[in-house]
Design a protein around this motif. Structure first.
Motif, PDB file in Angstrom:
ATOM      1  N   ARG A   8       0.850  -1.193   0.000  1.00 36.90           N
ATOM      2  CA  ARG A   8       0.000   0.000   0.000  1.00 36.90           C
ATOM      3  C   ARG A   8       0.886   1.243   0.000  1.00 36.90           C
ATOM      4  O   ARG A   8       2.033   1.206   0.438  1.00 36.90           O
ATOM      5  CB  ARG A   8      -0.923   0.047   1.215  1.00 36.90           C
ATOM      6  CG  ARG A   8      -1.914  -1.094   1.278  1.00 36.90           C
ATOM      7  CD  ARG A   8      -2.948  -0.888   2.373  1.00 36.90           C
ATOM      8  NE  ARG A   8      -3.887  -2.014   2.418  1.00 36.90           N
ATOM      9  CZ  ARG A   8      -5.113  -1.949   2.926  1.00 36.90           C
ATOM     10  NH1 ARG A   8      -5.546  -0.807   3.463  1.00 36.90           N
ATOM     11  NH2 ARG A   8      -5.899  -3.010   2.933  1.00 36.90           N
ATOM     12  N   TYR A  22      -3.249   4.288  -2.525  1.00 32.63           N
ATOM     13  CA  TYR A  22      -3.591   3.131  -3.345  1.00 32.63           C
ATOM     14  C   TYR A  22      -3.023   1.870  -2.729  1.00 32.63           C
ATOM     15  O   TYR A  22      -2.184   1.916  -1.823  1.00 32.63           O
ATOM     16  CB  TYR A  22      -3.064   3.290  -4.783  1.00 32.63           C
ATOM     17  CG  TYR A  22      -1.553   3.225  -4.895  1.00 32.63           C
ATOM     18  CD1 TYR A  22      -0.874   2.006  -4.996  1.00 32.63           C
ATOM     19  CD2 TYR A  22      -0.779   4.395  -4.886  1.00 32.63           C
ATOM     20  CE1 TYR A  22       0.500   1.952  -5.085  1.00 32.63           C
ATOM     21  CE2 TYR A  22       0.612   4.342  -4.974  1.00 32.63           C
ATOM     22  CZ  TYR A  22       1.240   3.121  -5.078  1.00 32.63           C
ATOM     23  OH  TYR A  22       2.613   3.063  -5.159  1.00 32.63           O
ATOM     24  N   GLU A  66      -5.322  -0.334  -7.088  1.00 30.24           N
ATOM     25  CA  GLU A  66      -6.635   0.112  -6.630  1.00 30.24           C
ATOM     26  C   GLU A  66      -6.477   1.410  -5.842  1.00 30.24           C
ATOM     27  O   GLU A  66      -5.723   1.468  -4.863  1.00 30.24           O
ATOM     28  CB  GLU A  66      -7.282  -0.961  -5.756  1.00 30.24           C
ATOM     29  CG  GLU A  66      -7.471  -2.285  -6.486  1.00 30.24           C
ATOM     30  CD  GLU A  66      -7.977  -3.396  -5.590  1.00 30.24           C
ATOM     31  OE1 GLU A  66      -8.355  -4.449  -6.124  1.00 30.24           O
ATOM     32  OE2 GLU A  66      -7.991  -3.215  -4.347  1.00 30.24           O
ATOM     33  N   TRP A 125      -7.860   4.614  -3.499  1.00 27.22           N
ATOM     34  CA  TRP A 125      -8.810   4.795  -2.401  1.00 27.22           C
ATOM     35  C   TRP A 125      -9.888   5.802  -2.796  1.00 27.22           C
ATOM     36  O   TRP A 125      -9.579   6.908  -3.246  1.00 27.22           O
ATOM     37  CB  TRP A 125      -8.086   5.285  -1.149  1.00 27.22           C
ATOM     38  CG  TRP A 125      -9.022   5.589  -0.006  1.00 27.22           C
ATOM     39  CD1 TRP A 125      -9.383   6.805   0.467  1.00 27.22           C
ATOM     40  CD2 TRP A 125      -9.713   4.616   0.805  1.00 27.22           C
ATOM     41  NE1 TRP A 125     -10.266   6.677   1.511  1.00 27.22           N
ATOM     42  CE2 TRP A 125     -10.481   5.342   1.736  1.00 27.22           C
ATOM     43  CE3 TRP A 125      -9.748   3.228   0.816  1.00 27.22           C
ATOM     44  CZ2 TRP A 125     -11.287   4.709   2.691  1.00 27.22           C
ATOM     45  CZ3 TRP A 125     -10.551   2.598   1.767  1.00 27.22           C
ATOM     46  CH2 TRP A 125     -11.302   3.334   2.691  1.00 27.22           C
ATOM     47  N   TYR A 185     -11.171   0.621  -1.748  1.00 19.80           N
ATOM     48  CA  TYR A 185     -10.244   0.737  -2.870  1.00 19.80           C
ATOM     49  C   TYR A 185     -10.924   0.197  -4.129  1.00 19.80           C
ATOM     50  O   TYR A 185     -11.596  -0.838  -4.098  1.00 19.80           O
ATOM     51  CB  TYR A 185      -8.972  -0.073  -2.608  1.00 19.80           C
ATOM     52  CG  TYR A 185      -8.063   0.493  -1.544  1.00 19.80           C
ATOM     53  CD1 TYR A 185      -7.110   1.460  -1.861  1.00 19.80           C
ATOM     54  CD2 TYR A 185      -8.156   0.056  -0.225  1.00 19.80           C
ATOM     55  CE1 TYR A 185      -6.263   1.976  -0.889  1.00 19.80           C
ATOM     56  CE2 TYR A 185      -7.309   0.568   0.758  1.00 19.80           C
ATOM     57  CZ  TYR A 185      -6.369   1.525   0.421  1.00 19.80           C
ATOM     58  OH  TYR A 185      -5.532   2.045   1.378  1.00 19.80           O
TER      59      TYR A 185
END
Length: 430
Positions: free
Chosen positions: A127, A317, A338, A340, A347
Motif C-alpha cells: 500500500r 492506493y 486500486e 482509495w 479501494y
C-alpha cells in the motif's frame, strides 16, 4: 495462442495449468484434432509421391506402346490428383478447427500467480499513502459533480442511454488535465513513446490481442465491420504484428490517450451510478514489447509507472496480484492497482498491468531476431493502464473534496488548470 508443440510434449502440464483457472482439461481434444490434421498431411504427401511416380511412368508406357498400362497409369494420376485435393482440403479444415479451438483458450498463469477462484483471493503486495480522515461524511463523485453543475447523467441518458455522462466546465478541464499530465509523465519521465492511433480496427487486430473471437459481445462493431477499441492495448500491441524486429531495438514502450468503448456485457447491476463503469471512457494506455528474458522485469517497471502517477497526485492506493480465477484472458500475471475512494470507503481498480508472454505475439505473428541468429523468436508483450482517466477524475474529486462541496486540485495538475488551486462548489476555478 498456444504453442501446439508444447501441448504435444506435455499435455498433462497444459491441462494442469488450465485447471488452476478453473477450466476443464482440453489437451486430449486438441491433440486429437492435431493428429487428424497431421495424418491427412502425411497421406497427401504419400499420394503426391505416388502421383509423381505414376506421371513419370505414363510416358514410358506410351513410348512402349503398352496402351493398357498407359490408360491405367493415366487413371491413377487423375485419381491421386483428386485424392490429394481431398486430403489437403480435409487437412485445412482440421487446421482451421484447431486454430478456432486454440483461440478460445486463455493464457496459462505463471507459477508465481496465487491460486484462487475470484477477486476475494487476490493477494495484496503493498500500500501507499494514508486515506484521509474527514470531519464530515464524504460524498461520492457524482454527488459532488452534479451539485456543482458540471456532471450530468440525465442529459447523457437522453442522448445515449445508461452508462454515459456529460462533463463540462471545470470538471472536463480537470479530466483533460489528468490525461495530459499522465502523457507528459510517461513520455518525459518514463521513456514511453506517445502514439496516436485509430479507435476503429479490423477483426485481425482484435484477434491479435485476444478480444476476438471469444469476447465479441464485450465490444461494439460497426455496420461495415470495424470494431471500436475497448483499449489502446489493441492498437499499440499490433504495432508489432507481422514484424520481425531487431533484438537491439527492444524493449519498445508506447503510450496513447484514446477513447475506449465497452458494452459492459454481464455487468448489469454493477456500478450503475456514476462514472465508474461506462460504455465510453478515456484511458492512457501503456504497452511494452520485449524479449522473453526481460518481460518480468518490464512488468515490474510498468507497474511502477502506473503507481508513480497516483503518488504524484497524492492518491492513496494498494497494489494486488490477481489470483488465477480473477486474471484476464490474455494474461500470465496481472497487478491491479486500486485507488482509495472515500465516497465508497473502499479501494477500486484504476489500473491493471499484465504480462502476456508470447500469447498475443503468436496470435499476431510478432517476432524478433537476435544478433547473429537466423531463426526469429516471438516477442513478449505487456499492457497496463496508466491510468484510466475517468477513474482518476473520480479519485481526485473524492479525495480532494471539502465540506462546502469544493474540490482541492492536486499540486501537479495546477499548471494545467491555469494555476487554480480549487474547483469551487459552484463549478468555478479559484
Amino acid at each position: 495462442m498456444h504453442d501446439i508443440r508444447a501441448i504435444r510434449e506435455n499435455p498433462a502440464a497444459f491441462d494442469a495449468a488450465l485447471s488452476r483457472r478453473g477450466l476443464a482439461p482440453v489437451a486430449a481434444e486438441i491433440l486429437a484434432i492435431d493428429e487428424a490434421r497431421r495424418a491427412r498431411i502425411t497421406a497427401a504427401e504419400a499420394a503426391l509421391a505416388a502421383r509423381n511416380a505414376a506421371s513419370k511412368d505414363v510416358g514410358k508406357a506410351k513410348a512402349s506402346g503398352d496402351e493398357a498400362e498407359f490408360e491405367r497409369l493415366r487413371a491413377l494420376v487423375a485419381e491421386k490428383k483428386d485424392e490429394i485435393a481431398r486430403l489437403e482440403a480435409e487437412a485445412k479444415a482440421e487446421d482451421e478447427r484447431l486454430e478456432a479451438l486454440l483461440l478460445t483458450i486463455p493464457n496459462l498463469p505463471l507459477d508465481s500467480v496465487p491460486d484462487g477462484a475470484d477477486e476475494s483471493q487476490n493477494v495484496e503486495l503493498h500500500r501507499w499513502g494514508t486515506p484521509r480522515t474527514f470531519d464530515f461524511a464524504p460524498r461520492e463523485h457524482f454527488e459532488l459533480g452534479e451539485a456543482m453543475g458540471c456532471m450530468d447523467f440525465e442529459f447523457a441518458a437522453r442522448l445515449s442511454g445508461a452508462r454515459f455522462v456529460t462533463l463540462k466546465g471545470a470538471l472536463i478541464r480537470l479530466h483533460r488535465a489528468l490525461a495530459q499530465f499522465m502523457l507528459d509523465t510517461h513520455v518525459d519521465e518514463n521513456g514511453l513513446t506517445e502514439v496516436w492511433t485509430p479507435v476503429l480496427v479490423k477483426d485481425e487486430a482484435m484477434v491479435g490481442t485476444g478480444q476476438l473471437p471469444k469476447f465479441a459481445e464485450d465490444s461494439y462493431q460497426t455496420t461495415n465491420g470495424w470494431w471500436l477499441i475497448p483499449t489502446a492495448e489493441v492498437t499499440l500491441t499490433n504495432i508489432a504484428a507481422g514484424e520481425i524486429l531487431d533484438a537491439g531495438t527492444l524493449p519498445l514502450r508506447f503510450t496513447a490517450w484514446t477513447q475506449c468503448f465497452r458494452s459492459e456485457a454481464g455487468s448489469a447491476g454493477k456500478d450503475t451510478r456514476g462514472m465508474l463503469r461506462q460504455h465510453q471512457f478515456e484511458k492512457v494506455e501503456m504497452v511494452s514489447i520485449t524479449t522473453p528474458e526481460d518481460a518480468l522485469a518490464e512488468h515490474e517497471r510498468m507497474t511502477r509507472c502506473a503507481e508513480g502517477i497516483l503518488e504524484k497526485l497524492g492518491l492513496p492506493y494498494r497494489t494486488v496480484v490477481l489470483c488465477t480465477g480473477d486474471m484476464g484472458f490474455g494474461a500470465q500475471r496481472t497487478h491491479d492497482i486500486e485507488v482509495w475512494l472515500p465516497g465508497q470507503d473502499t479501494y477500486r481498480e484504476i489500473s491493471s498491468c499484465s504480462v502476456c508472454g508470447d500469447f498475443q505475439a503468436r496470435r499476431m505473428n510478432a517476432r524478433f531476431r537476435r544478433e547473429g541468429e537466423k531463426r526469429p523468436d516471438f516477442v513478449h508483450t505487456l499492457n497496463g493502464s496508466g491510468l484510466a482517466v475517468g477513474r482518476a477524475l473520480i479519485a481526485v474529486m473524492e479525495n480532494g473534496q471539502q465540506a462546502d462541496g469544493s474540490i482541492t486540485i492536486p499540486e501537479v495538475l495546477r499548471p494545467y488548470m491555469k494555476g487554480a488551486t480549487v474547483i469551487r462548489a459552484d463549478g468555478s476555478l479559484g
